[in-house]
Motif scaffolding. Sequence first.
Motif, PDB file in Angstrom:
ATOM      1  N   SER A 185      -0.496   2.164  -0.072  1.00 25.20           N
ATOM      2  CA  SER A 185      -1.592   2.597   0.792  1.00 25.20           C
ATOM      3  C   SER A 185      -1.556   4.098   1.037  1.00 25.20           C
ATOM      4  N   TYR A 231      -1.942  10.756   7.449  1.00 24.32           N
ATOM      5  CA  TYR A 231      -1.329   9.929   8.475  1.00 24.32           C
ATOM      6  C   TYR A 231      -0.587  10.775   9.505  1.00 24.32           C
ATOM      7  N   SER A 281      -3.895   1.313  14.091  1.00 24.99           N
ATOM      8  CA  SER A 281      -2.827   0.410  13.663  1.00 24.99           C
ATOM      9  C   SER A 281      -2.779  -0.877  14.463  1.00 24.99           C
ATOM     10  N   LYS A 288      -8.732  -2.217   5.601  1.00 25.93           N
ATOM     11  CA  LYS A 288      -9.167  -1.422   4.450  1.00 25.93           C
ATOM     12  C   LYS A 288     -10.120  -0.312   4.882  1.00 25.93           C
ATOM     13  N   ASP A 344      -8.145   2.410   6.732  1.00 27.77           N
ATOM     14  CA  ASP A 344      -7.394   3.259   5.802  1.00 27.77           C
ATOM     15  C   ASP A 344      -8.308   4.285   5.136  1.00 27.77           C
ATOM     16  N   LYS A 361      -9.164   7.015   7.711  1.00 30.26           N
ATOM     17  CA  LYS A 361      -8.057   7.966   7.875  1.00 30.26           C
ATOM     18  C   LYS A 361      -8.134   9.079   6.836  1.00 30.26           C
TER      19      LYS A 361
END
Length: 698
Positions: free
Chosen positions: A60, A81, A93, A102, A105, A108
């Motif tokens: 990831s 991150y 999170s 998904k 992520d 981010k």
Amino acid sequence: MKHLKFVLVLAVAVNVWECGDAKFGEKGEISPRRRRCLDGSTPRRLKKRERKLSLDSSSSAELCHRLYPRVSCCHTRRTAYQNLHLRDARIFSVTNNTECAKLLDEIKCARCSPHAQVLFHSPDAEEAPDREPVLPKLCRDYCREFYYACRGHIPELFQADVDEFCQYYGRRDNSLCFPDFPRKQSRGPASNYLDPMEDYEKVEDISRKHKHNCYCAQEVLRGLRQSVGIVNCGDGSQRLFILEKEGFVRIVTHNMELVKEPFLNIHKLVQSGIKGGDERGLLSLAFHPNYKKNGKLYVSYTTNQERWAIGPHDHILRVVEYTVSRKNPNQVDPRTMRVLIEVAELHRKHLGGQLLFGPDGFLYIFLGDGMITLDDMEEMDGLSDFTGSILRVDVDTESCSAPYSIPRNNPYFNSTNQPPEILAHGLHNPGRCAVDRHHLDTNGSLLILCTDSSSRNSSTGRILQIVKGKDYENEPSLFDLKSTSSAPPVGGFIYRGCQSRRLYGSFVFGDRNGNFRILQKSSAGRIWQEKALCLGSSGSCSSSLVGHILGFGEDELGEVYILASSKSMTQSHSGKLYKLVDPKRPLVPEECRRTVQPPAPLLTECSRMCKNGYCTPVGRCCCSPGWEGDFCRVAKCDPACRHGGVCVKPNKCFCKKGYSGMQCEQTDHSVGQESREGILDQIIDMTSYLLDLTSYIV
């Protein structure tokens, strides 16, 4: 040549001076055409070795390098991150949901975008905000997808409905929004993806088209007027019948063409309202399970014609039976109307009125409470004993004296306190009820689910599983809906279609604001779980649903249709018809194909022979007053005709020559008294009499 080199060097120097140290807030430095990281620095172009590493890795942490493989603001693989604020990291999170994780992520990685400064800040802003926004400015379709996938997992982030959320976090102008990477491979230097095309196969999962679990609302028809429901007749023709509030029913053929002439036109009988919240009008339509043979259909509507002389009431809710025309299968014969039930109504809300046939062959009638209080019921003196109830009647009766009979297993069949038609009561404002045609429990009972209001004056909803004899004023509901808006729930269908395997057995419903949900049983088969039903955008589907939800429908194959309008209820032709499809499956899979049968006229013996009466659903010819015989072809005269006269119409005799009067009791003296001699004269006289009689009957 020297002058040309000098000009080029000067141009490069000016460009570096203008863009090199640009910070947020400097006028003109956040144009979407100029790439800037969130801190104002210039994004870095990745080398070929770094591109190859990002493609070979599947963790990831490598996602951001796969999303932005050519130019990126993340110089190390964990920059996105590490740059998260502590509070933002906690938000990003908190979920274990696969689809939501998904999307989170991907969001981010917005900090790695070469356009990060534009994505997180408005181009029109004069100065930087006090702190970094939690989310980038999302594209409209992506915002709605993110809302429906994550709203149940990050409650502190989703405190509003989808429109308000996307109004705040979405990009309202035409500037750049996230995701800013293309959904399809595009060649050339403007692309942020790798070339050649073979490399794109390794990052094919980046494409958002059908990557999620969203469904598509495929637009199949537009230009509808005040549509309130969709039904099918089940005769193999695959026609859809659209109900219009003013009193029309229109046919949509199997190839989605609207027939010009209405199937049913009762607008002169129907009393409808156009103000918001006024539910009066054509309410529901249900076709008999044996419609292909008997041509019977049942309609509910509100009317103020033939007002009752007793008791106060505003209008009447009426349930009637019709028969399709014997000559034209695309039109109803209005002369065949028979009234089944009438209910007095004081108010114009919470009417209900839905009709449906269950697999048991009985007709179910769902009625709302009509906003009627206990004082109103006492004043109306029994005129509204059916309000807030579910009725179950058997229309397949041999009797000609009553339009229906009472099933013997109705809970109040032998009761003296409750009408025997009632199956259950305690409903308030049923949106729509659905019966599962593939389910029977151990006791042989049907699975019937209804959306309803929690109370008489509440907008919160509930889902009820109807069980005979229950009072849902006090009974707990199957599922309580967590209302995110003031829109009332709109019921749907238990999906038993063929096109989508994921939806099979789910109860599909929504509210009038366009929020769709499904109710599914857990793997143990005991607990129902609510899930948001995500509808794809026009980018991933050929069309997207826009507007207020007016109703649901189902075709012969079990596929679900949705009626929507850009306005809640209007006289303009703004209604649209959508079909719910699964984009992960073919539009019409091979195993779902059925042969279309053209609609055929009625060919039963009763429909052909019964001339002076009506046919019951079971094929018995019930005679109108003044007629008798097997097919009502023999007229009755009381008293009987005399002197050889023949009764040709009720209480109308056809007299022989020389006689007159209603019963041929008078002698006509104008006829000569000379007796006719010879057998030939008698034969001529009888032949003339029979010819006159035959021509009169025909």
